[in-house]
Design an enzyme around this catalytic site. Structure first.
Site, PDB file in Angstrom:
ATOM      1  CD  GLU A 186      16.411   5.254 -21.418  1.00  0.00           C
ATOM      2  OE1 GLU A 186      15.820   5.520 -20.358  1.00  0.00           O
ATOM      3  OE2 GLU A 186      15.830   5.230 -22.519  1.00  0.00           O
ATOM      4  CD  GLU A 191      12.526  -1.809 -22.792  1.00  0.00           C
ATOM      5  OE1 GLU A 191      11.397  -1.320 -22.934  1.00  0.00           O
ATOM      6  OE2 GLU A 191      13.431  -1.248 -22.166  1.00  0.00           O
ATOM      7  N   GLY A 232      12.967   4.611 -28.070  1.00  0.00           N
ATOM      8  CA  GLY A 232      12.869   6.053 -28.287  1.00  0.00           C
ATOM      9  C   GLY A 232      13.244   6.490 -29.690  1.00  0.00           C
ATOM     10  CB  SER A 269       9.411   2.580 -31.013  1.00  0.00           C
ATOM     11  OG  SER A 269      10.581   3.376 -30.854  1.00  0.00           O
ATOM     12  CG  HIS A 327      15.547   0.992 -19.138  1.00  0.00           C
ATOM     13  ND1 HIS A 327      16.227   1.879 -19.948  1.00  0.00           N
ATOM     14  CD2 HIS A 327      14.336   0.798 -19.707  1.00  0.00           C
ATOM     15  CE1 HIS A 327      15.438   2.201 -20.961  1.00  0.00           C
ATOM     16  NE2 HIS A 327      14.291   1.568 -20.841  1.00  0.00           N
ATOM     17  CG  ASN A 374      10.643   3.194 -18.254  1.00  0.00           C
ATOM     18  OD1 ASN A 374      10.743   3.945 -17.284  1.00  0.00           O
ATOM     19  ND2 ASN A 374      11.684   2.849 -19.007  1.00  0.00           N
ATOM     20  CE  LYS A 407      12.319   5.334 -21.601  1.00  0.00           C
ATOM     21  NZ  LYS A 407      13.080   5.156 -22.805  1.00  0.00           N
TER      22      LYS A 407
HETATM   23  P1  PGA Z   1      10.141   3.803 -25.904  1.00  0.00           P
HETATM   24  O1  PGA Z   1      10.927   3.295 -24.582  1.00  0.00           O
HETATM   25  O2  PGA Z   1       8.774   3.157 -25.842  1.00  0.00           O
HETATM   26  O3  PGA Z   1      10.088   5.286 -25.754  1.00  0.00           O
HETATM   27  O4  PGA Z   1      10.925   3.341 -27.068  1.00  0.00           O
HETATM   28  C1  PGA Z   1      10.794   1.984 -24.090  1.00  0.00           C
HETATM   29  C2  PGA Z   1      11.626   1.831 -22.843  1.00  0.00           C
HETATM   30  O5  PGA Z   1      12.701   2.445 -22.762  1.00  0.00           O
HETATM   31  O6  PGA Z   1      11.237   1.107 -21.908  1.00  0.00           O
END
Ligand code: PGA
Length: 234
Positions: free
Chosen positions: A94, A158, A164, A194, A92, A6, A8
């Site tokens: 976010e 997640e 992140g 992560s 997601h 992903n 982003k």
């Molecule tokens: P990250 O993000 O691996 O940077 O923690 C995962 C995601 O948001 O899908």
């Protein structure tokens, strides 16, 4: 086993092209692992073009539930299909956090995308406050229940506090959440939060972990390829 990156809001078309050429070369003889990259909308076309004829799929990060209409800023499933995109992420955290996404709209997006022939990765996961309050299972039940009846999708667990942040769920905690989700909906469940080359192996070998949704570590072709390769040993 599915490893999805992903991206982003990173990588325009030029960077995407460079990444895809390199990834294709690195994963040339990868077997038994499905790999997908999820670039921003404006980079989908170039990714599809470069990865055509390979086993690496291209998915979007969001999709609207209507085919067309007065929905400024949205992109529909038929539009993605026309580009040759294979699937989309929906829900997601976010999007839930910053763009007013709710369980109801996640369900609408997932249903419409599946009906249009896209594969769907639907994201669920609790926040830190919810986990500390002992509400993890209630939250997961609520988020997963709206997806009931959609047997063709993939769920990504997640935990929001792990995205992140560098804080990965422990294998025990991830396994517990994955088993719980699979008890609600019989679908593959990816872990996200992560994931890095250093921790991918121990997460991917868990019995109920069917792959990973990788954010930060998917932006670097070397680390993303390393995660894909570690999935072959799981
Ligand atoms: P990250 O993000 O691996 O940077 O923690 C995962 C995601 O948001 O899908």
């Amino acid at each position: 086993m599915l490893i999805a990156g992903n991206w982003k809001m990173y990588k325009g078309p030029a960077e995407t092209a460079e990444f895809c050429v390199d990834l294709k070369r690195r994963l040339d003889d990868l077997d038994a692992v499905d790999v997908a990259v999820c670039p921003p909308f404006t980079s989908l076309a170039v990714a599809v073009q470069i990865l055509a004829g390979t086993e690496i799929a291209v998915a979007a990060q969001n999709v609207h539930w209507e085919r067309e209409g007065a929905f400024t800023g949205e992109v529909s499933a038929p539009m993605l299909r026309e580009l040759g995109v294979y699937g989309a992420i929906v829900g997601h955290s976010e999007r839930r956090q910053y763009f007013g996404e709710t369980d109801a709209t996640v369900a609408k997006r997932a249903k419409a995308a599946l009906e249009a022939g896209l594969s769907v990765i639907a994201c669920v996961g609790e926040t830190e406050t919810e986990r500390e309050a002992g509400e993890t299972k209630d939250v997961l039940r609520r988020q997963v229940s709206v997806l009931e009846g959609e047997d063709n999708l993939v769920v990504a667990y997640e935990p929001v506090w792990a995205i992140g942040t560098g804080k990965t769920a422990t294998p025990e905690l991830a396994q517990e959440a994955h088993a719980f989700i699979k008890g609600l909906l019989d679908v593959p469940v990816l872990y996200g939060g992560s994931v890095k080359p250093e921790n991918a192996g121990e997460l991917l070998e868990l019995p109920d972990v069917d792959g990973a949704l990788v954010g930060g570590a998917s932006l670097d072709v070397e680390s993303f390829a390393a995660i894909c390769l570690s999935a072959t040993h799981s």
